[in-house]
Every structure is written in C-alpha cells, then in structure tokens.
Scaffold this motif. Structure first.
Motif, mmCIF file in Angstrom:
data_model
loop_
_atom_site.group_PDB
_atom_site.id
_atom_site.type_symbol
_atom_site.label_atom_id
_atom_site.label_comp_id
_atom_site.label_asym_id
_atom_site.label_seq_id
_atom_site.Cartn_x
_atom_site.Cartn_y
_atom_site.Cartn_z
ATOM 1 N N GLY A 287 0.782 -1.119 -0.027
ATOM 2 C CA GLY A 287 -0.065 -0.199 0.038
ATOM 3 C C GLY A 287 0.808 1.199 0.005
ATOM 4 O O GLY A 287 0.433 2.412 -0.642
ATOM 5 N N SER A 288 1.902 1.166 0.634
ATOM 6 C CA SER A 288 2.919 2.661 0.657
ATOM 7 C C SER A 288 3.370 2.621 -0.785
ATOM 8 O O SER A 288 3.424 3.879 -1.023
ATOM 9 C CB SER A 288 4.068 1.902 1.566
ATOM 10 O OG SER A 288 3.909 1.692 2.798
ATOM 11 N N TYR B 94 1.591 1.830 -3.664
ATOM 12 C CA TYR B 94 0.572 2.277 -4.280
ATOM 13 C C TYR B 94 0.011 3.514 -4.114
ATOM 14 O O TYR B 94 -0.069 4.333 -4.920
ATOM 15 C CB TYR B 94 -0.767 1.364 -3.882
ATOM 16 C CG TYR B 94 -0.810 -0.223 -3.977
ATOM 17 C CD1 TYR B 94 0.379 -0.851 -4.958
ATOM 18 C CD2 TYR B 94 -1.674 -1.174 -3.567
ATOM 19 C CE1 TYR B 94 0.651 -2.142 -5.151
ATOM 20 C CE2 TYR B 94 -1.572 -2.472 -3.592
ATOM 21 C CZ TYR B 94 -0.315 -2.939 -4.527
ATOM 22 O OH TYR B 94 -0.428 -4.448 -4.758
ATOM 23 N N ALA B 95 0.349 4.129 -2.892
ATOM 24 C CA ALA B 95 -0.124 5.428 -2.335
ATOM 25 C C ALA B 95 0.861 6.214 -3.033
ATOM 26 O O ALA B 95 0.528 7.480 -3.583
ATOM 27 C CB ALA B 95 -0.018 5.530 -1.071
ATOM 28 N N SER C 87 0.783 6.096 -7.013
ATOM 29 C CA SER C 87 -0.721 6.892 -7.395
ATOM 30 C C SER C 87 -0.739 8.212 -7.164
ATOM 31 O O SER C 87 -1.423 8.959 -7.951
ATOM 32 C CB SER C 87 -1.986 6.102 -7.030
ATOM 33 O OG SER C 87 -1.856 5.790 -5.672
ATOM 34 N N MET C 88 -0.212 8.684 -6.083
ATOM 35 C CA MET C 88 -0.381 10.188 -5.859
ATOM 36 C C MET C 88 0.398 10.814 -6.824
ATOM 37 O O MET C 88 -0.034 11.990 -7.433
ATOM 38 C CB MET C 88 0.287 10.317 -4.337
ATOM 39 C CG MET C 88 0.645 11.711 -3.974
ATOM 40 S SD MET C 88 1.068 12.240 -2.407
ATOM 41 C CE MET C 88 2.954 11.663 -2.794
ATOM 42 N N CYS D 185 3.671 11.107 1.460
ATOM 43 C CA CYS D 185 2.587 11.339 1.205
ATOM 44 C C CYS D 185 1.647 12.434 1.918
ATOM 45 O O CYS D 185 1.248 13.242 0.879
ATOM 46 C CB CYS D 185 1.617 9.981 1.150
ATOM 47 S SG CYS D 185 2.247 8.719 0.216
ATOM 48 N N ILE E 123 -3.961 8.646 -2.172
ATOM 49 C CA ILE E 123 -3.112 8.461 -1.016
ATOM 50 C C ILE E 123 -4.063 7.333 0.007
ATOM 51 O O ILE E 123 -3.355 6.143 -0.154
ATOM 52 C CB ILE E 123 -2.736 9.339 -0.324
ATOM 53 C CG1 ILE E 123 -1.723 10.407 -0.698
ATOM 54 C CG2 ILE E 123 -2.042 9.038 1.159
ATOM 55 C CD1 ILE E 123 -1.573 11.677 -0.126
ATOM 56 N N LEU E 124 -5.289 7.660 0.241
ATOM 57 C CA LEU E 124 -5.956 6.740 1.161
ATOM 58 C C LEU E 124 -6.238 5.582 0.354
ATOM 59 O O LEU E 124 -6.195 4.399 0.913
ATOM 60 C CB LEU E 124 -7.339 7.552 1.503
ATOM 61 C CG LEU E 124 -7.007 8.613 2.421
ATOM 62 C CD1 LEU E 124 -8.422 9.241 2.685
ATOM 63 C CD2 LEU E 124 -6.069 8.331 3.578
ATOM 64 N N THR E 125 -6.562 5.703 -0.798
ATOM 65 C CA THR E 125 -7.022 4.379 -1.517
ATOM 66 C C THR E 125 -5.665 3.378 -1.839
ATOM 67 O O THR E 125 -5.773 2.095 -1.428
ATOM 68 C CB THR E 125 -7.525 4.781 -3.141
ATOM 69 O OG1 THR E 125 -8.493 5.621 -2.898
ATOM 70 C CG2 THR E 125 -8.106 3.386 -3.693
ATOM 71 N N GLY E 126 -4.509 4.130 -1.854
ATOM 72 C CA GLY E 126 -3.117 3.015 -2.090
ATOM 73 C C GLY E 126 -3.292 2.309 -0.848
ATOM 74 O O GLY E 126 -2.985 1.136 -0.929
ATOM 75 N N TYR E 127 -3.161 3.016 0.309
ATOM 76 C CA TYR E 127 -2.987 2.297 1.571
ATOM 77 C C TYR E 127 -4.164 1.251 1.706
ATOM 78 O O TYR E 127 -4.034 -0.065 2.076
ATOM 79 C CB TYR E 127 -2.959 2.965 2.677
ATOM 80 C CG TYR E 127 -1.869 3.637 3.034
ATOM 81 C CD1 TYR E 127 -0.594 3.267 2.963
ATOM 82 C CD2 TYR E 127 -1.643 5.180 2.551
ATOM 83 C CE1 TYR E 127 0.824 3.721 3.246
ATOM 84 C CE2 TYR E 127 -0.390 6.019 2.861
ATOM 85 C CZ TYR E 127 0.625 5.353 2.835
ATOM 86 O OH TYR E 127 1.887 5.921 2.897
#
Ligand SMILES: Nc1ncnc2c1ncn2[C@@H]1O[C@H](COP(=O)(O)OP(=O)(O)OP(=O)(O)O)[C@@H](O)[C@H]1O
Ligand SMILES: [Mg+2]
Lengths: 294, 237
Positions: free
Chosen positions: A21-22, A24-25, A28-29, A157, A246-250
């Motif tokens: 998730g880190s 991903y966040a 994607s950010m 992030c 960010i939130l969706t990534g985690y």
C-alpha cells in the motif's frame, strides 16, 4: 482469533499489505498530481519507478554510494530525467488530444525498459537491506526496513498533500489546474511550473523505486507489474484526487493482504472487483470531494 | 487628456485568430498614461479578443502592441504581465478550488506600489467576511470585486477590465464605478470594455468603438453626449 487463521498470518499479511500500500499510495499520488495539472496519463510512471531502483543500484555498485545517499540522489536524477521527457516528448504534443500523451509515455516505457533490459538482463539484481534485522512484537516479527518504508511513505504522502492543499505553491498548482491562462496572466511562468511539477511527480516515482529496491528484485519489469494496480487505485480514488490516491493506495494494499488470508485465490482479483464497484457506485472516485487538484 | 505626450500603449493593426477563425481584423488605437479608454461595440465585435490579444491569450496574433517602449506581440503571457499589465477577464475567473483569501493573494507582487492585503480588504469590505469561503460560493458582484481586488495587489498600474458591470445589480455597478473612479484618481491607466454606456460615461476619458474586429470610431467623453444617437447605432441599441 478467527477459525483457522493464526494472528501471525493475519498481521503478517496486513503488514505486507501496508508495505504494498505504501508503494501504491506514493505512485498513484504522483500519477494523480501529474494528471491533475497536465491531464497527462503518465504511463511511464512505472518505468520511472524502476529507474529509481536502478539508479540506487548503480550508485551503490559503481560509485559506492549507499542507500541513504541514493534516497536523495536517485529521485533527483529520475526527476531530471522527467524534466527531459517533458521537454522532448510531452511539451510538443501538449495541445493535442490526451490520448497522444498516453501513447507517447507508453512508448517511453517500451524504450526505457528495453534499454535497461539490454544492459542488465531481465532476471533482477539484488539490493541489500540497509536496515537488517527487526523486532519481535510477540504476535509477529517486524523487519526494521519494512517499518521504515511504511513510516517514510506516510510522511512523504501527507507532506506532499499538505504542500499542495495548504501552501502558496500548492495554491498556484491548484489554480493553474483550473485556469492556466489566468494564472499566467498574473505573471507566473506556468509552462515552467508544469515542467517542474511533472519532474516532481516523476521524482516521487523514482523515490518509490529506491524504497522498493531492498524489498523487491531490481528488475526492468518491476514497474510494469505495479502499474496495472496503480491505475486501478487512481481510478478507485478518483482521477487526479491526491488525498483519494493516498488513502485508496493504503486501503487497497491492506484489503489485498486480508484477501490473501481469507480467500487467497481472490487476492489478485479483489482490486479489480473493487474498481468495478467503485466505478458503478462512485464514478468520480471514492474520495472525490472538496480538495482542489482534480 | 494628455494627448500631446507619447502614448503608454500603441496598438497597431492587431489581428488575432482562434484556431482557423479570425476575430480581429486590424485594431489600431492608443492609450495615454492615466487615461481611461473604453472599448465599446456590439456583442461579438472583438472587445474581449482585443484584451486577450494584448495579454497573449489567443491562438495567434500579428501586428504590434507597444507598451512603454517594449514590443509585446511576441511575448508570452507571463512576460506581458511582468511588463506591468493586469487583466480582469469578462468571466471573472475566480478559482473554485481556492478560498477567497487564496484567490485574493494568488497574484504575486510584480512591482512595488500595489495594495497590501489589509488595504484590499478595506477597499472591498464584502470580501472580508467571506475570506475563508470557497471561490465558487461568491455572488456575481462579490466575484467581480474579488477579480478586481486581486490584480491591484501586483503593483501593475495598467489595467484591462472586461465588462465589470455585466449582469450586476445597479447598486453593485455603482460601487464598482466608485472603485474605478478611485483608481483613476490614483493615476492608474485603464482600458475598460463596457456595453453599459451610462456606466462608461461616468468614468471614461475616451471611447474606442469596435465593429467586426476593427476600430470604426473614436470619441472623447464630451463628444459621446452630443453623438449619442450615432453611438447607439454602433451598439445596436
Ligand atoms: N474562444 C473562441 N473561439 C473561437 N471564436 C471565438 C472565441 N472567442 C470569441 N470568438 C469569436 O471572436 C469574435 C469576437 O468575440 P469577442 O468575445 O472578442 O467579442 P466581444 O466584443 O467581447 O463580445 P461580447 O460583448 O459579447 O463580450 C466573435 O465572432 C466570437 O464568436
Ligand atoms: Mg466580451
């Protein structure tokens, strides 16, 4: 705790989910920032992440510069490469349909990955953890390096989020995203600001690559594998929404981890199932809301 | 009117295009320091396009725009702004994703002599109470006030104002007129696009009549009153 599920396994997978998730966040950010300001779908984001890992590897193996040095140098190198890409590839086509920039950055991926593969092969290179060992928390073993990645990515992030949503510089970016010619009419060099923003987003991808080097193999395809998930995260979070990304990534990282515990067969699919439902129920993104850059 | 001195801006044979379609067919006019010149004309005459061309916000433009001994025709929009020209667009262009305060303080200070943030809030008291609200939450009048206020921050003393009275209640129009009058007294040079003749007559020194992307007439403010019928046919009212 749950029938047939040990706490060890559960927390282990949640941790892996947070690690994934880190990345991903962070990625994607960067993608959301670039899309928000330039309406460019930066397909090369994964390749730029991979470059970050390779630059870290090269710094260590050719120049003897360790991880902690690479953490600063590699993002700058990759960001400078982004600046070069913006000037040579993206700027000439900035007034054309967005499809062109998507195709151009996709072409860049093929070139970058091809060159790296030709030079280093496709097997992947090892990069030792700068923080070996860990701590036994009783219910699970926590490697120091993974703890560092999770904490550092959170700082990056939310630091970036605050920079964009709550500073003067961020106000320029949000304004240029809405009405670039008006911001320029105030005397601000908007084209340069756009270049630098792209470089910043690309630098973030490079930073992600450095963080990833000790965890995953440093290989030419490490970025492409990740990009599919990253795009899903951006779609779920809302194209161009920074906080959403960010939130969706985690969240997606953790959900993926939990799925591995309870229904391992579904782990690779769950993201896309969520994406479909998100698109149907909240097509503007789960976290689409008030923040400006979107 | 200081017409014996050299104009601060000389626009000559200005042509402009939006993609393939031509909007300006050779505009020629000049503006003297401290003067308030209006551009008047029917809808679609090319008034907004003239201001946008001066700012460099059109597809292509040719001709000449001399401003304080600088040629602006090849300059980028941000360079034109830094040369000392401020632009308040017809659509007001308040940023919805920014608060009122962020909107107000967005334009950077380009040269000394602009209004401070405190002075701006004093000059536009309605905005003070709404500092924290989002840019999209303002009324039309408040948006217009904000659009004027924010460019006064830059220190630029040459201002392009596009139809500030458009769609606003008479009491607000009056307030904006008073602000413009005040700017004039402070020595600002203003190019004002206006369809509201009553409003234009109160503040203007000179009127430039635009038709089909060209200047067809120029009148001093005194002449306007005696030629009102002629001007009204230009405007089609
Ligand atoms: N973005 C654009 N793209 C193409 N054509 C345009 C554009 N903006 C204006 N035009 C055309 O250019 C011409 C001049 O328009 P302009 O907006 O300058 O008129 P105006 O005098 O400001 O009118 P109004 O009083 O309605 O504001 C018109 O024929 C208009 O259709
Ligand atoms: Mg107009």
């Amino acid at each position: 705790m749950f029938d047939g599920v040990s706490t060890q396994l559960l927390f282990g997978q949640v941790l892996i989910g947070l690690i994934n998730g880190s990345f991903y966040a962070m990625l994607s950010m960067g993608l959301a920032i670039i899309f928000g300001l330039m309406s460019v779908v930066n397909f090369a984001h994964g390749a730029q992440y991979m470059l970050g890992a390779f630059v870290a590897w090269a710094l260590l193996n050719y120049l003897g510069i360790p991880y902690w040095g690479a953490l600063f140098i590699a993002p700058v190198v990759v960001g400078a490469f982004g600046l070069f890409m913006e000037r040579t590839i993206l700027r000439p086509i900035q007034n054309l349909d967005h499809l062109y920039s998507l195709l151009a950055t996709f072409a860049a991926v093929l070139i970058i990955e091809g060159l790296v593969r030709q030079q280093y092969g496709s097997t992947g290179l090892p990069y030792n953890s700068p923080l070996p060992g860990g701590v036994n928390l009783g219910f699970m073993f926590m490697p120091w390096y993974r703890l560092w990645v999770v904490l550092f990515s959170i700082v990056i992030c939310f630091g970036t989020y605050i920079l964009i949503e709550h500073t003067k510089l961020g106000a320029y970016l949000r304004a240029a995203n809405e009405k670039p010619e008006i911001v320029e009419s105030f005397g601000i060099n908007v084209p340069r600001m756009i270049s630098l923003t792209y470089a910043f987003g690309v630098g973030l991808a490079g930073l992600g690559g450095v963080l990833a080097a000790p965890i995953y193999q440093v290989s030419p395809s490490m970025g492409s594998n990740l990009m599919i998930v990253i795009f899903a995260v951006v779609v779920i979070g809302g194209m161009g929404s920074i906080l959403g990304a960010i939130l969706t990534g985690y969240l997606i990282g953790v959900v993926e981890g939990l799925t591995k515990v309870f229904y391992p067969e579904g782990a690779n699919l769950v993201i896309f199932v969520i994406m479909i439902f998100a698109l149907i129920l909240r097509p503007n993104g789960l976290f689409s809301g008030k923040e400006g850059l979107k | 009117m200081p017409s014996d001195r050299k104009p601060i801006m000389q626009v000559e044979n200005l042509e402009a295009w939006y993609g393939e379609s031509k909007a300006l067919h050779g505009m020629t006019f000049d503006v003297h320091e401290g003067e308030l010149v209006t551009l008047i004309g029917r809808n679609g005459a090319g008034k907004t396009s003239t201001l946008r061309s001066i700012m460099g916000i059109v597809g292509t433009r040719t001709g000449s725009i001399r401003f304080r001994d600088q040629e602006l025709i090849r300059k980028r929009t941000y360079q034109i702004a830094r040369a000392g020209i401020a632009y308040c667009p017809e659509e007001r262009a308040i940023f919805a994703g920014l608060t009122v305060a962020e909107n107000m303080t967005l334009p950077p200070i380009l040269s000394p002599g602009g209004l401070t943030d405190a002075q701006l809030l004093e000059a536009f008291p309605n905005l003070k109470a709404r500092r924290k609200s989002g840019g999209s939450k303002l009324s039309g009048g408040e948006q217009q006030m904000l659009a004027i206020a924010r460019i006064l921050r830059t220190g630029s003393r040459f201002i392009l104002l596009d139809e500030p009275s458009e769609g606003l209640a008479p009491v607000i129009v009056k307030e904006i007129g008073a602000q413009i009058q005040k700017l004039k007294e402070q020595g600002y040079t203003i190019v004002l696009v206006e369809q509201n003749l009553q409003f234009a007559r109160l503040v203007a020194d000179r009127h430039v009549v635009v038709e089909n992307g060209e200047v067809v007439d120029t009148l001093s403010n005194e002449d306007l009153s005696s030629n009102l019928d002629r001007v009204k046919t230009y405007l089609g009212v």
